[in-house]
Design a protein around this motif. Structure first.
Motif, PDB file in Angstrom:
ATOM      1  N   ASN A   1       0.816  -1.205   0.000  1.00  0.00           N
ATOM      2  CA  ASN A   1       0.000   0.000   0.000  1.00  0.00           C
ATOM      3  C   ASN A   1       0.860   1.270   0.000  1.00  0.00           C
ATOM      4  OD1 ASN A   1       0.829   0.261   2.697  1.00  0.00           O
ATOM      5  ND2 ASN A   1      -1.089  -0.518   3.518  1.00  0.00           N
ATOM      6  N   THR A   2       0.224   2.400  -0.260  1.00  0.00           N
ATOM      7  CA  THR A   2       0.944   3.678  -0.330  1.00  0.00           C
ATOM      8  C   THR A   2       1.408   4.115   1.056  1.00  0.00           C
ATOM      9  OG1 THR A   2      -0.422   4.220  -2.250  1.00  0.00           O
ATOM     10  CG2 THR A   2       0.804   6.024  -1.273  1.00  0.00           C
ATOM     11  N   ALA A   3       0.691   3.701   2.088  1.00  0.00           N
ATOM     12  CA  ALA A   3       1.034   4.104   3.458  1.00  0.00           C
ATOM     13  C   ALA A   3       2.483   3.752   3.795  1.00  0.00           C
ATOM     14  CB  ALA A   3       0.074   3.446   4.448  1.00  0.00           C
ATOM     15  N   SER A   4       2.924   2.557   3.397  1.00  0.00           N
ATOM     16  CA  SER A   4       4.292   2.157   3.757  1.00  0.00           C
ATOM     17  C   SER A   4       5.308   3.042   3.041  1.00  0.00           C
ATOM     18  CB  SER A   4       4.535   0.677   3.475  1.00  0.00           C
ATOM     19  OG  SER A   4       4.616   0.436   2.092  1.00  0.00           O
ATOM     20  N   ALA A   5       4.998   3.474   1.825  1.00  0.00           N
ATOM     21  CA  ALA A   5       5.892   4.377   1.090  1.00  0.00           C
ATOM     22  C   ALA A   5       5.927   5.758   1.745  1.00  0.00           C
ATOM     23  CB  ALA A   5       5.446   4.491  -0.366  1.00  0.00           C
ATOM     24  N   VAL A   6       4.795   6.192   2.283  1.00  0.00           N
ATOM     25  CA  VAL A   6       4.737   7.514   2.922  1.00  0.00           C
ATOM     26  C   VAL A   6       5.525   7.521   4.233  1.00  0.00           C
ATOM     27  CG1 VAL A   6       3.214   9.275   3.913  1.00  0.00           C
ATOM     28  CG2 VAL A   6       2.541   8.090   1.822  1.00  0.00           C
ATOM     29  N   ILE A   7       5.437   6.431   4.992  1.00  0.00           N
ATOM     30  CA  ILE A   7       6.222   6.343   6.240  1.00  0.00           C
ATOM     31  C   ILE A   7       7.698   6.565   5.919  1.00  0.00           C
ATOM     32  CG2 ILE A   7       6.997   4.806   8.100  1.00  0.00           C
ATOM     33  CD1 ILE A   7       4.301   3.432   8.009  1.00  0.00           C
ATOM     34  N   GLN A   8       8.152   5.885   4.854  1.00  0.00           N
ATOM     35  CA  GLN A   8       9.551   5.983   4.451  1.00  0.00           C
ATOM     36  C   GLN A   8       9.886   7.403   3.960  1.00  0.00           C
ATOM     37  OE1 GLN A   8      10.755   3.119   1.342  1.00  0.00           O
ATOM     38  NE2 GLN A   8      12.224   2.389   2.858  1.00  0.00           N
ATOM     39  N   ALA A   9       9.063   7.938   3.069  1.00  0.00           N
ATOM     40  CA  ALA A   9       9.345   9.251   2.479  1.00  0.00           C
ATOM     41  C   ALA A   9       9.305  10.362   3.524  1.00  0.00           C
ATOM     42  CB  ALA A   9       8.344   9.546   1.360  1.00  0.00           C
ATOM     43  N   ALA A  10       8.417  10.233   4.514  1.00  0.00           N
ATOM     44  CA  ALA A  10       8.274  11.285   5.532  1.00  0.00           C
ATOM     45  C   ALA A  10       9.182  11.056   6.729  1.00  0.00           C
ATOM     46  CB  ALA A  10       6.817  11.354   5.988  1.00  0.00           C
ATOM     47  N   GLY A  11       9.911   9.948   6.720  1.00  0.00           N
ATOM     48  CA  GLY A  11      10.782   9.639   7.861  1.00  0.00           C
ATOM     49  C   GLY A  11       9.994   9.428   9.141  1.00  0.00           C
ATOM     50  N   LEU A  12       8.793   8.883   9.025  1.00  0.00           N
ATOM     51  CA  LEU A  12       7.997   8.584  10.221  1.00  0.00           C
ATOM     52  C   LEU A  12       8.611   7.366  10.909  1.00  0.00           C
ATOM     53  CD1 LEU A  12       4.379   9.122   8.819  1.00  0.00           C
ATOM     54  CD2 LEU A  12       5.859  10.753   9.996  1.00  0.00           C
ATOM     55  N   LYS A  13       8.202   7.130  12.147  1.00  0.00           N
ATOM     56  CA  LYS A  13       8.883   6.097  12.927  1.00  0.00           C
ATOM     57  C   LYS A  13       8.610   4.691  12.388  1.00  0.00           C
ATOM     58  CE  LYS A  13       5.227   6.163  16.460  1.00  0.00           C
ATOM     59  NZ  LYS A  13       4.831   6.782  17.738  1.00  0.00           N
ATOM     60  N   ASN A  14       9.624   3.858  12.469  1.00  0.00           N
ATOM     61  CA  ASN A  14       9.511   2.446  12.128  1.00  0.00           C
ATOM     62  C   ASN A  14       8.502   1.790  13.053  1.00  0.00           C
ATOM     63  OD1 ASN A  14      10.788   0.925  10.143  1.00  0.00           O
ATOM     64  ND2 ASN A  14      12.803   1.396  11.004  1.00  0.00           N
ATOM     65  N   GLY A  15       7.653   0.949  12.471  1.00  0.00           N
ATOM     66  CA  GLY A  15       6.681   0.246  13.305  1.00  0.00           C
ATOM     67  C   GLY A  15       5.386   1.018  13.499  1.00  0.00           C
ATOM     68  N   LEU A  16       5.279   2.173  12.848  1.00  0.00           N
ATOM     69  CA  LEU A  16       4.045   2.959  12.921  1.00  0.00           C
ATOM     70  C   LEU A  16       2.873   2.143  12.366  1.00  0.00           C
ATOM     71  CD1 LEU A  16       2.871   5.837  13.500  1.00  0.00           C
ATOM     72  CD2 LEU A  16       3.280   6.362  11.098  1.00  0.00           C
ATOM     73  N   ALA A  17       1.714   2.281  12.973  1.00  0.00           N
ATOM     74  CA  ALA A  17       0.496   1.676  12.423  1.00  0.00           C
ATOM     75  C   ALA A  17       0.065   2.495  11.216  1.00  0.00           C
ATOM     76  CB  ALA A  17      -0.609   1.658  13.468  1.00  0.00           C
ATOM     77  N   ALA A  18      -0.286   1.826  10.132  1.00  0.00           N
ATOM     78  CA  ALA A  18      -0.642   2.551   8.903  1.00  0.00           C
ATOM     79  C   ALA A  18      -1.407   1.647   7.954  1.00  0.00           C
ATOM     80  CB  ALA A  18       0.618   3.067   8.215  1.00  0.00           C
ATOM     81  N   PHE A  19      -2.328   2.225   7.226  1.00  0.00           N
ATOM     82  CA  PHE A  19      -3.042   1.490   6.173  1.00  0.00           C
ATOM     83  C   PHE A  19      -3.612   2.474   5.167  1.00  0.00           C
ATOM     84  CE2 PHE A  19      -5.907   1.899   9.877  1.00  0.00           C
ATOM     85  CZ  PHE A  19      -6.955   2.611   9.335  1.00  0.00           C
ATOM     86  N   ASP A  20      -4.108   1.947   4.038  1.00  0.00           N
ATOM     87  CA  ASP A  20      -4.759   2.768   3.006  1.00  0.00           C
ATOM     88  C   ASP A  20      -6.279   2.596   3.081  1.00  0.00           C
ATOM     89  OD1 ASP A  20      -2.199   3.222   2.097  1.00  0.00           O
ATOM     90  OD2 ASP A  20      -2.561   2.539   0.046  1.00  0.00           O
ATOM     91  N   VAL A  21      -6.976   3.666   2.809  1.00  0.00           N
ATOM     92  CA  VAL A  21      -8.431   3.622   2.685  1.00  0.00           C
ATOM     93  C   VAL A  21      -8.776   4.174   1.316  1.00  0.00           C
ATOM     94  CG1 VAL A  21     -10.562   4.732   3.452  1.00  0.00           C
ATOM     95  CG2 VAL A  21      -8.971   3.801   5.114  1.00  0.00           C
ATOM     96  N   ASN A  22      -9.682   3.513   0.613  1.00  0.00           N
ATOM     97  CA  ASN A  22     -10.039   3.956  -0.732  1.00  0.00           C
ATOM     98  C   ASN A  22     -11.550   4.041  -0.920  1.00  0.00           C
ATOM     99  OD1 ASN A  22     -10.406   4.416  -3.424  1.00  0.00           O
ATOM    100  ND2 ASN A  22      -9.058   2.778  -4.128  1.00  0.00           N
ATOM    101  N   ALA A  23     -12.017   5.272  -1.014  1.00  0.00           N
ATOM    102  CA  ALA A  23     -13.408   5.520  -1.412  1.00  0.00           C
ATOM    103  C   ALA A  23     -13.353   6.525  -2.564  1.00  0.00           C
ATOM    104  CB  ALA A  23     -14.220   6.046  -0.236  1.00  0.00           C
ATOM    105  N   SER A  24     -12.402   6.298  -3.456  1.00  0.00           N
ATOM    106  CA  SER A  24     -12.073   7.166  -4.598  1.00  0.00           C
ATOM    107  C   SER A  24     -12.017   8.640  -4.167  1.00  0.00           C
ATOM    108  CB  SER A  24     -12.921   6.860  -5.832  1.00  0.00           C
ATOM    109  OG  SER A  24     -14.290   7.049  -5.600  1.00  0.00           O
TER     110      SER A  24
END
Lengths: 327, 327
Positions: free
Chosen positions: B91-114
């Protein structure tokens, strides 16, 4: 934490084509038993070219509703929790409403946490039920992994299968509950499992290779990272509970690989009779694996009120998810 | 319903390239003013080939954190609410954690309602904050629509733009709240706006055309369906509130099209000064439109405690979403 959560129905759908690992041996000119030995799989299911993800999802939902005497019109939120969509826009949820003949105007969306999407959606459902805006929520995970397999890559093409599973939940009487939940994303493993196409990075405008459409996996680094992180993850998941990991009654893991299933038994020391292991006859069904295993546990009739169920899995991302349910 | 929900920060990111509608006139050999007249747009922003969705998302998040003095490590859940992913797996969330330098192990997911993914994620955030498992949730919507535009199709290629916006929320002191929410999916309009590729239906194994990667839109049927359904939708959204649609202080719509923005003013009779209209200088930024408009409202400093804010939009699916916030 104690979030009321009652599982009132489960269902599944498997495509009609069954691929035996022994047939694959013959097709690839390998000695009989090679694929089964490498993969730990006897057979898995593959969708025909005519089948769609939303049809499989609809069948799983209908199985859940029919078996438990639930009117599909009584569902007031549908969450599609698959790793891969049917198409990139709109979401898969709208296709499932149509395929399953659910009511027009139903609230619905997709949730994506790759292989642990189901668990992520289940926790959202528990939280949303508390708002009382929704009273009966259906979660469905449907995958047609076979369409993204690269047959030149034994590691992935030997293990993935297709299928769908659905779970319907309500707040219930407050006895059954979600009592722990944890989700962690570790982007250090982000490229270990991926499909590069399908989004804004690989497309005709940015450049696109045929292999970008295929599932790419580096099994060993995934397994190594999972093994490193799991002990602390489990410790944290159970930190507020009055019992340990070893005292749960049932373990419903993501059916990631033969190695991952063995790891639960051997390295983490879980009693194998507690583990719902459908891997050998289903393969890794991506996000559908966990609700499929949960369905098999429920349909077996072996669960009892008051029992503790652990859902646990790893996912592309790299992500780890865990949830403890008290029945 | 009164779900505590406090918006503590907003941020945005726009790519550096600005496409003037007048430049597009010149490029297409049209009389100056043609594109602006047809689209209602003066300019929109396009990402360069080097920019990624996750980088745009990271910039929007960093803008929110820096402007409001928030430590990114204090965020304990990230929800990515985009219509189109960066790649189909993970999902895109994991790429955003990396790009934003957010903490490792952060809870994250994608939601899609267009196009209404942000609003859908915001309601989930409100519900999840109630569980107290998460205390500070960041929602980010990032889109690079330009990579899916078909330049042979004036209707869509004239209106879409790129960008990202982020919103950070907490439960707050209980005064600010989400007081109404509604989400409806009407699959009768499922094929009106779509990108066919990216999933299990159109790929090298099933057949794939170059046009399957492009955004396809039938604007008139969408507008007709939306016009038919909106009055009842708005009535139902406000049915439990002690005030009407016309008594809200601010309206933050999805910036779908010139026609849709005019519809709010003319057919639905809303005071145009209440409507956050950034369409002419941003275009339709898909799921990023609504949080971008919400950000502009907040950054303007015009909001006051106790005011009522309506978020409303239509989306591919066909979906409609509405939410009322009490500040």
């Amino acid at each position: 934490m104690k979030l009321p959560l009652s599982i009132i129905a489960t269902g599944k759908a498997l495509p009609s084509e069954r691929l035996l690992s022994s047939d694959l041996d013959a097709r690839l000119g390998l000695q009989t038993g090679t694929v089964a030995k490498k993969s730990g799989i006897q057979w898995r299911y593959f969708a025909s070219a005519e089948q769609t993800q939303s049809q499989l999802a609809a069948e799983a939902l209908q199985d859940a509703c029919q078996h438990h005497g639930i009117d599909t019109n009584s569902i007031d939120l549908l969450i599609c929790a698959s790793a891969i969509p049917e198409q990139v826009l709109p979401n898969t949820a709208s296709a499932v409403i149509q395929a399953a003949g659910l009511k027009n105007g139903l609230a619905a969306f997709d949730v994506n946490a790759s292989c642990i999407s189901f668990m992520t959606a289940l926790f959202q459902a528990a939280a949303l039920l508390q708002t009382k805006v929704y009273r009966r929520i259906a979660i469905v995970s449907a995958e047609i992994a076979s369409r993204g397999l690269n047959w030149d890559d034994a590691e992935s093409s030997f293990i993935f299968g297709d299928g769908a599973a659905a779970v319907i939940v309500e707040a219930g009487d407050g006895i059954a509950a979600c009592v722990a939940q944890r989700l962690e994303v570790h982007p250090v493993g982000r490229t270990f499992c991926q499909i590069k196409a399908g989004g804004t990075q690989r497309n005709p405008r940015m450049g696109l290779l045929e292999t970008d459409h295929y599932f790419q996996m580096q099994g060993k680094p995934v397994f190594k990272l999972a093994s490193q992180l799991l002990p602390a993850f489990i410790h944290n998941l159970f930190s507020d509970l009055p019992y340990t990991f070893h005292e749960v009654d049932w373990v419903v893991p993501h059916q990631a690989s033969h190695l991952s299933m063995e790891h639960l038994k051997n390295r983490l020391g879980l009693d194998s009779q507690k583990i719902i292991d459908i891997y050998a006859t289903h393969g890794n069904q991506v996000a559908a694996s966990m609700p499929m295993a949960l369905h098999e546990l429920y349909r077996s009739g072996k669960t009892q009120s008051g029992q503790k169920v652990l859902l646990i899995g790893t996912a592309a991302g790299f992500a780890m998810g865990g949830m403890v349910l008290s029945l």
